[in-house]
Design an enzyme around this catalytic site. Structure first.
Site, PDB file in Angstrom:
ATOM      1  N   GLN A 216      -3.632  11.802  -1.691  1.00 54.32           N
ATOM      2  CA  GLN A 216      -3.716  10.505  -2.365  1.00 54.32           C
ATOM      3  C   GLN A 216      -5.178  10.057  -2.482  1.00 54.32           C
ATOM      4  OE1 GLN A 216      -1.119   8.685  -3.823  1.00 54.32           O
ATOM      5  NE2 GLN A 216      -2.792   7.409  -4.591  1.00 54.32           N
TER       6      GLN A 216
ATOM      7  N   ASP B  69      -0.536  18.164  -8.450  1.00 56.61           N
ATOM      8  CA  ASP B  69      -1.067  16.884  -8.931  1.00 56.61           C
ATOM      9  C   ASP B  69      -2.233  17.104  -9.907  1.00 56.61           C
ATOM     10  OD1 ASP B  69      -0.906  14.089  -8.930  1.00 56.61           O
ATOM     11  OD2 ASP B  69      -2.459  13.883  -7.386  1.00 56.61           O
TER      12      ASP B  69
ATOM     13  N   LYS C 262       6.289   7.830  -4.375  1.00 59.45           N
ATOM     14  CA  LYS C 262       6.413   9.251  -4.706  1.00 59.45           C
ATOM     15  C   LYS C 262       7.418   9.934  -3.768  1.00 59.45           C
ATOM     16  CE  LYS C 262       1.749   9.198  -6.615  1.00 59.45           C
ATOM     17  NZ  LYS C 262       0.293   9.381  -6.331  1.00 59.45           N
TER      18      LYS C 262
END
Lengths: 278, 278
Positions: free
Chosen positions: B97, B120, B53
């Site tokens: 994450q 996200d 990413k």
């Protein structure tokens, strides 16, 4: 086949007698549960609903603070009113009666309600929490449906549930709650093709589409559990009761089915919110 | 029957070349989009994902701020870190994450992310807004699936869509997005009975269950559109590609299908969030 009429009044009586005890306990400890209701404009049905909710509170010893704003109220004014209630420690729950006049951004108003006072389950955050499995105050009609199933020991586990309707306070959250109870959930709506074909496979049918007597007995399968969340003019549900009664193993009547339990959920959430102040 | 292989790399290239232009414009106006990534503990796959990413950001001129916390991090410490990023005006998006070490309340950490930086799509509020139809940054894999459908002009309107899986960042939000595009949506999961029977009626199949090569060609109907959001060890999807390819009218490969578009969505959301600072 044995028929079960899912008696919302009985469910409701059970919940409310339990709540009466809890309210008394809370009061003895110095906390009187309080629901603030906000009505905007002049809508006779809305006035009736708000009055019904206020009366239900009163009967249980829950205080209700009724706020009636003019039909010219702006979004900003409504948001200010809600913010004041958010900061008022004596208020445990806030209900904004839907619908509000056109000039108001209803979503913005709903989402102004503090999550811990969202006892009617209308905020985006509350919806998200409910769908993700940890919401404390799901929208009241979906909560009522799940409570009725629970009261009658009808498990949703592994069942095919078909929800007809996808409104933010009914079809969507009841789909989410059924999914969280391990049902396989299909959400249908006005653009659904072959609704009867889809309904035919449903073990559990939730009607929440807002069309009087819409769901026909010939569309559902033998032994289906039918929950009618419809509430149309003249006290008519979304289910064609007589024909569905013939096919169903269990069915909610209208009136006397989901409706009374919905108000009980609002009362329960208000008491739950107040209990956190101990 | 004509077969369409839904090429995620092509979709992704298209999105990223557009983003490159937007990033340049933003930079010329003094705003450099910045994504903060938080990795907690030592998980080789997670490290790889975060690195991928970060590299994707770099290629487009998006700044990435990598934060790596020890595996002993507490919920409070992680919440503090997120709060600092929430208040840092130079950071436009925050990615935590998944998964975090066991001792951390992941949901609490996710829900600490400010909604305007939740690029996200992991917060409860973001999920609620997405499901209610006005979320700005839906969870990235669901957003990728919808983007692929859109790129190939495959409409979900009135179609029967079956989503296999109900995770908070995949099955649930993709079900919500498909419903908002007027599909009739069935969400299936491990407790679903007769999955093949349900899949046989699906015009659109989304596989998001986390079982390698699980969905069999014989379960789906001729001409179905198959979207494989699975990502299992050894770069294997949730769909048995060869057998499903035979039956499908359109299908995403793994790798090269949903995966690259997912990262593009993260980049797009970060640029969108930065653009609001103009």
């Amino acid at each position: 086949m044995e028929k079960l009429i899912l008696d919302g009044k009985a469910v409701s009586k059970d919940i409310r007698s339990n709540l009466a005890v809890r309210v008394e306990e809370l009061q003895s400890k110095g906390v009187t549960p309080c629901l603030a209701t906000i009505l905007v404009g002049e809508n006779p049905s809305s006035e009736t609903y708000v009055k019904m909710k206020g009366n239900a509170c009163k009967k249980l010893g829950i205080q209700s603070e009724r706020i009636h704003l003019s039909s010219e109220t702006t979004t900003e004014e409504l948001v200010d009113t809600i913010n004041k209630l958010n900061h008022d420690d004596a208020v445990h729950g806030i209900l904004l009666q839907h619908p509000v006049p056109e000039q108001i951004d209803e979503r913005k108003a709903f989402d102004t309600i503090a999550i811990e006072k969202d006892v009617d389950g209308v905020t985006s955050t509350g919806y998200g929490q409910t769908a993700l499995g940890f919401g404390e105050y799901p929208s009241c009609t979906p909560a009522a449906i799940m409570t009725i199933l629970d009261y009658y020991d009808i498990s949703a586990e592994g069942k095919n549930a078909v929800v007809v309707g996808r409104s933010p306070i009914l079809g969507k959250p009841v789909s989410a709650l059924l999914l969280n109870e391990n049902a396989t959930v299909t959400t249908c709506h006005s653009r659904t093709k072959d609704l009867p074909d889809i309904l035919k496979r449903a073990d559990i049918v939730v009607a929440a589409i807002g069309k009087p007597s819409f769901i026909q007995g010939e569309w559902i399968k033998d032994g289906a559990v039918v929950l009618d969340a419809g509430y149309n003019k003249g006290n008519i549900g979304d289910v064609d009761y007589d024909s569905c009664y013939e096919k169903a193993s269990a069915i909610t009547p209208v009136p006397g089915g989901v409706g009374p339990v919905t108000i009980s959920m609002l009362l329960k959430h208000t008491v739950d919110a107040a209990a956190k102040k101990l």
